[in-house]
Motif scaffolding. Sequence first.
Motif, PDB file in Angstrom:
ATOM      1  N   ARG A  62      33.531  44.813  23.096  1.00 27.24           N
ATOM      2  CA  ARG A  62      34.799  44.128  21.854  1.00 27.24           C
ATOM      3  C   ARG A  62      35.857  43.310  23.440  1.00 27.24           C
ATOM      4  O   ARG A  62      36.382  44.240  24.338  1.00 27.24           O
ATOM      5  N   LEU A  63      36.624  42.019  22.840  1.00 30.56           N
ATOM      6  CA  LEU A  63      37.498  41.512  23.468  1.00 30.56           C
ATOM      7  C   LEU A  63      39.100  42.099  22.929  1.00 30.56           C
ATOM      8  O   LEU A  63      38.523  41.812  21.678  1.00 30.56           O
ATOM      9  N   GLN A  64      39.751  42.414  23.785  1.00 34.30           N
ATOM     10  CA  GLN A  64      41.341  42.981  22.915  1.00 34.30           C
ATOM     11  C   GLN A  64      42.434  42.296  23.826  1.00 34.30           C
ATOM     12  O   GLN A  64      42.366  42.479  25.103  1.00 34.30           O
ATOM     13  N   PHE A  65      43.391  40.895  23.450  1.00 32.39           N
ATOM     14  CA  PHE A  65      44.045  40.352  24.051  1.00 32.39           C
ATOM     15  C   PHE A  65      45.200  41.623  23.285  1.00 32.39           C
ATOM     16  O   PHE A  65      46.440  41.758  22.482  1.00 32.39           O
ATOM     17  N   THR A  66      46.335  41.937  24.701  1.00 32.34           N
ATOM     18  CA  THR A  66      47.356  42.717  24.226  1.00 32.34           C
ATOM     19  C   THR A  66      48.380  41.799  24.333  1.00 32.34           C
ATOM     20  O   THR A  66      48.246  41.130  25.306  1.00 32.34           O
ATOM     21  N   THR A  68      50.406  42.432  27.528  1.00 32.69           N
ATOM     22  CA  THR A  68      49.735  41.890  29.237  1.00 32.69           C
ATOM     23  C   THR A  68      48.414  41.683  29.402  1.00 32.69           C
ATOM     24  O   THR A  68      48.669  41.786  31.101  1.00 32.69           O
ATOM     25  N   ASP A  69      47.786  42.254  28.975  1.00 37.99           N
ATOM     26  CA  ASP A  69      45.786  42.246  29.638  1.00 37.99           C
ATOM     27  C   ASP A  69      45.161  41.953  28.415  1.00 37.99           C
ATOM     28  O   ASP A  69      45.353  41.830  27.154  1.00 37.99           O
ATOM     29  N   LEU A  70      44.196  40.919  29.187  1.00 36.37           N
ATOM     30  CA  LEU A  70      42.739  41.000  28.729  1.00 36.37           C
ATOM     31  C   LEU A  70      41.684  42.123  29.064  1.00 36.37           C
ATOM     32  O   LEU A  70      41.502  42.667  29.295  1.00 36.37           O
ATOM     33  N   ASP A  71      42.286  43.080  27.622  1.00 33.84           N
ATOM     34  CA  ASP A  71      40.964  44.319  27.746  1.00 33.84           C
ATOM     35  C   ASP A  71      39.310  43.903  27.476  1.00 33.84           C
ATOM     36  O   ASP A  71      39.416  43.332  26.237  1.00 33.84           O
ATOM     37  N   LEU A  72      38.282  44.752  28.128  1.00 34.84           N
ATOM     38  CA  LEU A  72      37.120  44.848  27.597  1.00 34.84           C
ATOM     39  C   LEU A  72      36.645  46.129  27.424  1.00 34.84           C
ATOM     40  O   LEU A  72      36.609  47.191  28.189  1.00 34.84           O
ATOM     41  N   TYR A  73      36.457  46.398  25.962  1.00 35.54           N
ATOM     42  CA  TYR A  73      36.160  47.906  25.702  1.00 35.54           C
ATOM     43  C   TYR A  73      34.252  47.913  25.138  1.00 35.54           C
ATOM     44  O   TYR A  73      33.979  46.253  24.770  1.00 35.54           O
ATOM     45  N   ARG A  74      33.608  48.749  25.081  1.00 34.02           N
ATOM     46  CA  ARG A  74      31.873  49.008  25.090  1.00 34.02           C
ATOM     47  C   ARG A  74      32.549  50.175  23.705  1.00 34.02           C
ATOM     48  O   ARG A  74      32.961  51.111  24.480  1.00 34.02           O
ATOM     49  N   GLY A  75      32.663  50.092  23.023  1.00 31.95           N
ATOM     50  CA  GLY A  75      32.714  50.909  21.660  1.00 31.95           C
ATOM     51  C   GLY A  75      34.841  51.572  21.909  1.00 31.95           C
ATOM     52  O   GLY A  75      35.186  50.119  21.736  1.00 31.95           O
ATOM     53  N   GLU A  76      35.032  52.597  22.314  1.00 31.11           N
ATOM     54  CA  GLU A  76      36.365  53.425  22.209  1.00 31.11           C
ATOM     55  C   GLU A  76      36.944  53.094  23.715  1.00 31.11           C
ATOM     56  O   GLU A  76      37.624  53.634  24.137  1.00 31.11           O
ATOM     57  N   THR A  77      35.570  53.166  24.366  1.00 29.48           N
ATOM     58  CA  THR A  77      35.677  53.051  25.942  1.00 29.48           C
ATOM     59  C   THR A  77      35.953  51.405  26.662  1.00 29.48           C
ATOM     60  O   THR A  77      35.249  50.379  26.802  1.00 29.48           O
ATOM     61  N   LEU A  78      37.645  51.728  27.209  1.00 27.24           N
ATOM     62  CA  LEU A  78      38.025  50.940  28.513  1.00 27.24           C
ATOM     63  C   LEU A  78      36.960  50.667  29.122  1.00 27.24           C
ATOM     64  O   LEU A  78      37.026  51.823  30.508  1.00 27.24           O
ATOM     65  N   LEU A  79      36.373  49.190  29.632  1.00 28.84           N
ATOM     66  CA  LEU A  79      35.116  49.080  30.742  1.00 28.84           C
ATOM     67  C   LEU A  79      36.609  48.695  31.817  1.00 28.84           C
ATOM     68  O   LEU A  79      35.255  48.352  33.215  1.00 28.84           O
ATOM     69  N   ARG A  80      37.338  47.170  31.421  1.00 26.67           N
ATOM     70  CA  ARG A  80      37.816  46.848  32.646  1.00 26.67           C
ATOM     71  C   ARG A  80      39.501  46.354  31.645  1.00 26.67           C
ATOM     72  O   ARG A  80      39.021  45.966  30.169  1.00 26.67           O
ATOM     73  N   ARG A  81      40.674  46.122  32.721  1.00 28.95           N
ATOM     74  CA  ARG A  81      41.570  45.626  32.343  1.00 28.95           C
ATOM     75  C   ARG A  81      41.714  44.378  33.392  1.00 28.95           C
ATOM     76  O   ARG A  81      41.215  44.362  34.404  1.00 28.95           O
ATOM     77  N   PRO A  83      45.092  42.139  33.597  1.00 27.05           N
ATOM     78  CA  PRO A  83      46.331  41.708  33.756  1.00 27.05           C
ATOM     79  C   PRO A  83      46.492  40.499  34.166  1.00 27.05           C
ATOM     80  O   PRO A  83      45.732  39.411  34.843  1.00 27.05           O
ATOM     81  N   TYR A  84      47.200  39.252  32.830  1.00 26.64           N
ATOM     82  CA  TYR A  84      47.493  38.136  32.479  1.00 26.64           C
ATOM     83  C   TYR A  84      48.567  36.987  34.111  1.00 26.64           C
ATOM     84  O   TYR A  84      48.142  36.400  34.047  1.00 26.64           O
ATOM     85  N   GLN A  85      49.236  38.730  34.793  1.00 28.80           N
ATOM     86  CA  GLN A  85      49.713  38.148  36.043  1.00 28.80           C
ATOM     87  C   GLN A  85      48.783  37.452  37.047  1.00 28.80           C
ATOM     88  O   GLN A  85      49.453  37.000  37.697  1.00 28.80           O
ATOM     89  N   ASP A  86      47.961  38.083  36.599  1.00 29.88           N
ATOM     90  CA  ASP A  86      47.097  38.087  37.894  1.00 29.88           C
ATOM     91  C   ASP A  86      45.678  37.155  37.796  1.00 29.88           C
ATOM     92  O   ASP A  86      44.725  36.440  38.522  1.00 29.88           O
ATOM     93  N   TRP A  87      45.946  36.387  36.681  1.00 28.34           N
ATOM     94  CA  TRP A  87      44.986  35.033  36.358  1.00 28.34           C
ATOM     95  C   TRP A  87      45.446  33.269  36.522  1.00 28.34           C
ATOM     96  O   TRP A  87      47.221  33.355  37.178  1.00 28.34           O
ATOM     97  N   LEU A  88      44.829  32.885  37.843  1.00 29.12           N
ATOM     98  CA  LEU A  88      45.377  31.415  38.457  1.00 29.12           C
ATOM     99  C   LEU A  88      44.453  30.527  36.799  1.00 29.12           C
ATOM    100  O   LEU A  88      45.997  29.188  36.789  1.00 29.12           O
ATOM    101  N   ASN A  89      43.758  30.473  36.440  1.00 26.22           N
ATOM    102  CA  ASN A  89      43.353  29.363  35.865  1.00 26.22           C
ATOM    103  C   ASN A  89      42.119  29.836  34.447  1.00 26.22           C
ATOM    104  O   ASN A  89      41.705  30.779  34.466  1.00 26.22           O
ATOM    105  N   TRP A  90      41.681  29.111  33.339  1.00 31.06           N
ATOM    106  CA  TRP A  90      41.151  29.035  32.500  1.00 31.06           C
ATOM    107  C   TRP A  90      40.396  28.018  32.257  1.00 31.06           C
ATOM    108  O   TRP A  90      41.097  27.366  31.786  1.00 31.06           O
TER     109      TRP A  90
END
Length: 132
Positions: A62-66, A68-81, A83-90
């Motif tokens: 699951r991807l969640q946009f908060t 301040t961050d884009l969060d990646l979850y597997r079930g209820e477990t946060l796998l990776r965060r 932060p938008y402040q670190d993004w250069l391009n998409w």
Amino acid sequence: MTPTSTSSPNPNLTGTVQLTPFYAIPIALVVLAIPLIFVQPWIAGLVALFGLFLLFQTATLRLQFTDTDLDLYRGETLLRRFPYQDWLNWQIFWSNLPILFYFREVKSIHFLPILFDPKTLQACLEQRCPKP
């Protein structure tokens, strides 16, 4: 975790937005493997395995946009965060048939297959991490 799930073309993008799964690419790969069996069975097997792997990922990630961050979850477990402040391009490749999502952070580059609703993904990216 109390995410807001949305998949409408003009979602309410305030607060946390959890993207809905998008099964088109994994299913297309599995279906594509069927006629490939008659041409190259081992290639068909690889395509089918990759499609099944993506199907599993689509069902469990699951991807969640908060705010301040884009969060990646597997079930209820946060796998990776991410932060938008670190993004250069998409970028979302092939807007008519979105299949690949790319984003670059200060320290890394990420390529992800489109396993989530592409319209909501695009809308969230435009709002929360506008391109320079």
